[in-house]
Enzyme design. Structure first.
Site, mmCIF file in Angstrom:
data_model
loop_
_atom_site.group_PDB
_atom_site.id
_atom_site.type_symbol
_atom_site.label_atom_id
_atom_site.label_comp_id
_atom_site.label_asym_id
_atom_site.label_seq_id
_atom_site.Cartn_x
_atom_site.Cartn_y
_atom_site.Cartn_z
ATOM 1 N N LYS A 206 5.519 -0.383 1.640
ATOM 2 C CA LYS A 206 6.674 0.417 1.339
ATOM 3 C C LYS A 206 7.690 0.809 2.277
ATOM 4 O O LYS A 206 8.935 0.508 2.024
ATOM 5 C CB LYS A 206 6.134 1.757 0.635
ATOM 6 C CG LYS A 206 6.898 2.641 -0.181
ATOM 7 C CD LYS A 206 6.351 3.738 -0.880
ATOM 8 C CE LYS A 206 7.162 4.623 -1.788
ATOM 9 N NZ LYS A 206 6.363 5.697 -2.456
ATOM 10 N N GLU A 212 -1.447 -0.945 9.967
ATOM 11 C CA GLU A 212 -2.415 -1.975 9.677
ATOM 12 C C GLU A 212 -1.691 -3.221 9.112
ATOM 13 O O GLU A 212 -1.865 -4.400 9.531
ATOM 14 C CB GLU A 212 -3.483 -1.599 8.572
ATOM 15 C CG GLU A 212 -4.249 -0.497 9.138
ATOM 16 C CD GLU A 212 -3.852 0.807 8.689
ATOM 17 O OE1 GLU A 212 -4.538 2.025 8.523
ATOM 18 O OE2 GLU A 212 -2.567 1.032 8.417
ATOM 19 N N GLY A 267 2.219 4.030 -3.811
ATOM 20 C CA GLY A 267 1.527 3.020 -3.429
ATOM 21 C C GLY A 267 0.375 2.610 -4.584
ATOM 22 O O GLY A 267 0.211 1.475 -5.121
ATOM 23 N N ARG A 268 -0.603 3.367 -5.128
ATOM 24 C CA ARG A 268 -1.486 2.999 -5.886
ATOM 25 C C ARG A 268 -1.053 2.859 -7.560
ATOM 26 O O ARG A 268 -1.663 2.638 -8.224
ATOM 27 C CB ARG A 268 -2.387 4.359 -5.916
ATOM 28 C CG ARG A 268 -2.071 5.564 -6.297
ATOM 29 C CD ARG A 268 -3.214 6.713 -5.674
ATOM 30 N NE ARG A 268 -2.791 8.108 -5.785
ATOM 31 C CZ ARG A 268 -2.044 8.582 -4.717
ATOM 32 N NH1 ARG A 268 -1.542 7.955 -3.786
ATOM 33 N NH2 ARG A 268 -1.611 9.963 -4.973
ATOM 34 N N GLU A 353 -7.621 9.278 -4.404
ATOM 35 C CA GLU A 353 -6.461 9.481 -3.594
ATOM 36 C C GLU A 353 -5.603 10.503 -4.388
ATOM 37 O O GLU A 353 -4.894 11.239 -3.902
ATOM 38 C CB GLU A 353 -5.810 8.275 -3.176
ATOM 39 C CG GLU A 353 -4.819 8.469 -1.926
ATOM 40 C CD GLU A 353 -4.373 7.151 -1.553
ATOM 41 O OE1 GLU A 353 -5.031 6.523 -0.483
ATOM 42 O OE2 GLU A 353 -3.323 6.651 -1.904
ATOM 43 N N HIS A 384 -29.750 -4.322 -10.983
ATOM 44 C CA HIS A 384 -30.882 -4.659 -10.152
ATOM 45 C C HIS A 384 -30.643 -4.057 -8.468
ATOM 46 O O HIS A 384 -31.236 -4.228 -7.676
ATOM 47 C CB HIS A 384 -31.032 -6.136 -9.890
ATOM 48 C CG HIS A 384 -31.511 -6.963 -11.259
ATOM 49 N ND1 HIS A 384 -32.828 -7.107 -11.304
ATOM 50 C CD2 HIS A 384 -30.586 -7.522 -12.235
ATOM 51 C CE1 HIS A 384 -32.864 -7.533 -12.724
ATOM 52 N NE2 HIS A 384 -31.585 -7.869 -13.045
ATOM 53 N N LYS A 499 -3.407 8.770 9.541
ATOM 54 C CA LYS A 499 -2.491 7.734 10.117
ATOM 55 C C LYS A 499 -1.752 8.501 11.281
ATOM 56 O O LYS A 499 -1.475 7.931 12.519
ATOM 57 C CB LYS A 499 -1.027 7.366 9.205
ATOM 58 C CG LYS A 499 -1.638 6.516 7.940
ATOM 59 C CD LYS A 499 -0.552 6.224 7.383
ATOM 60 C CE LYS A 499 -0.854 5.460 5.979
ATOM 61 N NZ LYS A 499 0.495 5.192 5.027
#
Length: 553
Positions: A206, A212, A267-268, A353, A384, A499
Site C-alpha cells: 500500500k 518485508e 489491506g485485508r 486483525e 485425522h 513494525k
C-alpha cells in the site's frame, strides 16, 4: 456512557444462557420438525444451514433484538456511503465501493470515487489481457510465463487464496507464485525455479514502505539484474499495486505500471482492488469481474435483507452467542474442498486483525470478549489431526463446514466421499455416541458427548462469483460483530507496534540498546555475533543510511 453488558438485552441473553446451557441440539429438532427449513437460507449460489447450533428460538429472537438495538443500521449505511467509520485513522471504509457494479455514486469528501475505480479496473483489464495474450513481452522479447506476487498480510493472503481456490480457471501458460515471508529461503526457493526473461513481479504494498515486502522486492530486483537484464529492463518485469506512485517509480517501475488503490482500502479488504491483479492475470478479467459480482450480490443482500433473513447478520449473532455467553474461545473453519485450503489463513487475518481489540471506538476498555481465535484446515485432513479434540476434548469449538456441491469430472466418487464425510462429522458432533449402547453402557467413558455446534455452508460450485460472495459474507459477518461490540474493525495498532519496534531494533543493533529489556538485550548480543557487517563502527565513525562509513562531524 453506554455499557453493552448492562443493556437489558445483554442481561436477558445471560439469563437465557443459564436457562438453556444443558439443552441438547438434537432435542430442538425433535421439538420442531421444521427447524432445518426455518434455520437455513440461500443467497445466490450459497446455501447456509445454521440449524445445528445450541440456539433456541428464544435465544435467536433475543440475539436479533441485540442487533436491532445496536448501531448496525446506521453504521452499515455509513460504510456503504463513504462516511468516516474508521475513526482512529479518520478514514472511510470502502472495499464495498471497489465491487460496486451499480450506477450509484459513492462519495468521499464530496467527490464520487467510482470514476477512479472504473479507470483502475480498465487499467487492470488492459494489462491482464496483454500478459495473458502474450502481447506483453519481457526484455528479451519472450512472453511472460511466471508471475510472482510479492506482498504480505492482505497483499498476499487474499490474492493467494483466490488464485489457489480458482486454480481450474488459471491460464494454462501462466504459473503463479506468492512470496510473503521475509525469511530469505522463501524467495530463494521461488526464484531458483524461474527464468528472469519470462518472469513478471508484482510488488504489492500500500505505502511502498512495508519492510518485508521491500526486502523481498529488492532481492528479486537484484536477482533479475544479476541474471538477465539491466536497470532499463526492470520496467518490463516489475509492476506495483500501491498508493505511493513516486516510491514505486524510484524502484524502477514505469509510471503507467503503478496500479493505484486508495487509503480507504484496508489491506485485508484489498483483494477487490489492484491488489487483485494476480487474480485477474490468473483467471482473466472477466473472471475477476465475476468475483466482484458475487461480492456485490452479497453486499446487496446485506443491505436489503431483514436481520432475521440476513446471512452475515445471522452468522455474526451466532458467533457472539458463543463468544460472549457460552464461553467459546475459538472458531474453526473447515473447508471440505482442497481448493479452499488457504481459506482458513485468509479468514484468520480478516477476523483476528479486525476484531482483536480491547478498547471501544471511544478508546475505553471493554469488559467483554471480542474476536475469537480463528483456525482450521481442510476437512478430511482435519479428521485425522484435530477432530479428536473437537469430539472428546474439553474445549468448546463451534465449526464452520464449507464445501462445494459440484464434483470435478471423473472424480465424482472422491467428491461423494468428501461430502458424505463432512455431513457425517457435522452429525457426529451434534449427536455424539452416548446413545449408542452396542456392547457398552450409557456411561461408557469412551463415548463422545456430542452437542457440539456447527454451521454448514454449501456452494453450488466453486466459481469466481460464488467465491466472491463467500468472502464478502465473512467480511460482513466480522463487520457486524465489530459494530455490536462497539469496536473499530478497521485499524490494527498492534500490527503497527510490532513494525515500529522491529525498525528500532534494526536501526540500533549496533548500539548497546540499554533501554530495551534484559531479555531483548541478551538476544541481540547473540544475533550480533552472526552479523559481523552490523558490528559497532570504529570510534569516530558512524554508519550512513546505506551502511557506508562516514566521518562524524
Amino acid at each position: 456512557m453506554f455499557q453493552l453488558t448492562r443493556s437489558v438485552t445483554w442481561q436477558a441473553l445471560e439469563r437465557l444462557h443459564q436457562k438453556t446451557r444443558d439443552d441438547r441440539i438434537r432435542d430442538y429438532f425433535s421439538a420442531d420438525p421444521q427447524r432445518f427449513e426455518k434455520m437455513s437460507l440461500r443467497v445466490g449460489g450459497l446455501f447456509l444451514d445454521y440449524s445445528k447450533h445450541q440456539v433456541s428460538d428464544q435465544v435467536l429472537a433475543k440475539l436479533l433484538e441485540l442487533a436491532d438495538h445496536s448501531a448496525l443500521v446506521q453504521r452499515r449505511a455509513q460504510m456503504f456511503s463513504g462516511d468516516i467509520i474508521n475513526v482512529t485513522e479518520d478514514r472511510p471504509v470502502l472495499h464495498t465501493a471497489l465491487r460496486n457494479l451499480s450506477d450509484e455514486p459513492v462519495y468521499v469528501d464530496g467527490e464520487d470515487v467510482m470514476p477512479e475505480i472504473q479507470r483502475t479496473r480498465e487499467q487492470i483489464k488492459r494489462f491482464s489481457e496483454e500478459v495473458r495474450s502474450g502481447e506483453w513481452k519481457g526484455y528479451s522479447g519472450k512472453r511472460i510465463k511466471d508471475v510472482v506476487n510479492i506482498g504480505i498480510g492482505g497483499s498476499d493472503l487474499g490474492p493467494n487464496m483466490a488464485c489457489r481456490a480458482l486454480l481450474k480457471y488459471r491460464h494454462p501458460e501462466l504459473s503463479f507464485h506468492f512470496v510473503s515471508n521475509v525469511d530469505g529461503t522463501h524467495i530463494q526457493k521461488v526464484l531458483s525455479r524461474l527464468d528472469p526473461a519470462t518472469t513478471l513481479f508484482i510488488v504489492s504494498t500500500k505505502t511502498f514502505s512495508t519492510q518485508e515486502t521491500l526486502l523481498n522486492a529488492k532481492s528479486a530486483r537484484r536477482w533479475f539484474l544479476d541474471n538477465a537484464g539491466e536497470d532499463a529492463d526492470v520496467g518490463a518485469h516489475f509492476i506495483a499495486a500501491s498508493t505511493n506512485r513516486r516510491a514505486a517509480m524510484d524502484f524502477g517501475i514505469r509510471e503507467e505500471n503503478v496500479f493505484e488503490f486508495w487509503a480507504w482500502v484496508g489491506g485485508r479488504y484489498s483483494m477487490w482492488s489492484s491488489i487483485g491483479l494476480p487474480i485477474a492475470l490468473s483467471i482473466g478479467f472477466e473472471g475477476f469481474m465475476e468475483l466482484l459480482e458475487g461480492a456485490h450480490e452479497m453486499d446487496r443482500h446485506f443491505i436489503e435483507a431483514p436481520f432475521a433473513e440476513n446471512m452475515p447478520v445471522l452468522m455474526a449473532l451466532i458467533g457472539i452467542w458463543y463468544i460472549n455467553f457460552v464461553g467459546a474461545e475459538t472458531q474453526a473453519v473447515v473447508p471440505y474442498d482442497q481448493a479452499l485450503h488457504q481459506l482458513p489463513s485468509f479468514l484468520q487475518q480478516l477476523d483476528m486483525e479486525s476484531n482483536g481489540k480491547s478498547v471501544d471506538i471511544f478508546g475505553h476498555p471493554v469488559n467483554y470478549k471480542t474476536g475469537p481465535i480463528v483456525w482450521g484446515q481442510t476437512g478430511s485432513n482435519g479428521q485425522h489431526a484435530f477432530f479428536q479434540l473437537l469430539h472428546q476434548g474439553t474445549r468448546y469449538v463451534p465449526i464452520d463446514f464449507i464445501a462445494s456441491l459440484k464434483p470435478e469430472p471423473d472424480f465424482e466418487d472422491h467428491h461423494f466421499a468428501l461430502l458424505t464425510n463432512m455431513l457425517a462429522q457435522a452429525n457426529a458432533f451434534m449427536e455424539g455416541s452416548q446413545g449408542d449402547t452396542r456392547g457398552h453402557s450409557q456411561l461408557d467413558p469412551y463415548s463422545c458427548p456430542g452437542n457440539r455446534p456447527s454451521s454448514t455452508l454449501l456452494l453450488d460450485e466453486l466459481t469466481p462469483k460464488n467465491l466472491g460472495a463467500l468472502i464478502a459474507l465473512y467480511e460482513h459477518k466480522v463487520f457486524v460483530q465489530g459494530v455490536i461490540w462497539n469496536i473499530n474493525s478497521f485499524d490494527q495498532w498492534g500490527v503497527q507496534l510490532g513494525k515500529r519496534i522491529a525498525g528500532e531494533i534494526s536501526e540500533r543493533i549496533d548500539t548497546n540498546a540499554s533501554d530495551f529489556d534484559a531479555s531483548t538485550q541478551g538476544l541481540l548480543q547473540l544475533v550480533r555475533r552472526h552479523f559481523p557487517d552490523h558490528a559497532t563502527p570504529a570510534k569516530g565513525k558512524t554508519k550512513g543510511k546505506r551502511g557506508k562509513q562516514e566521518t562524524s562531524p
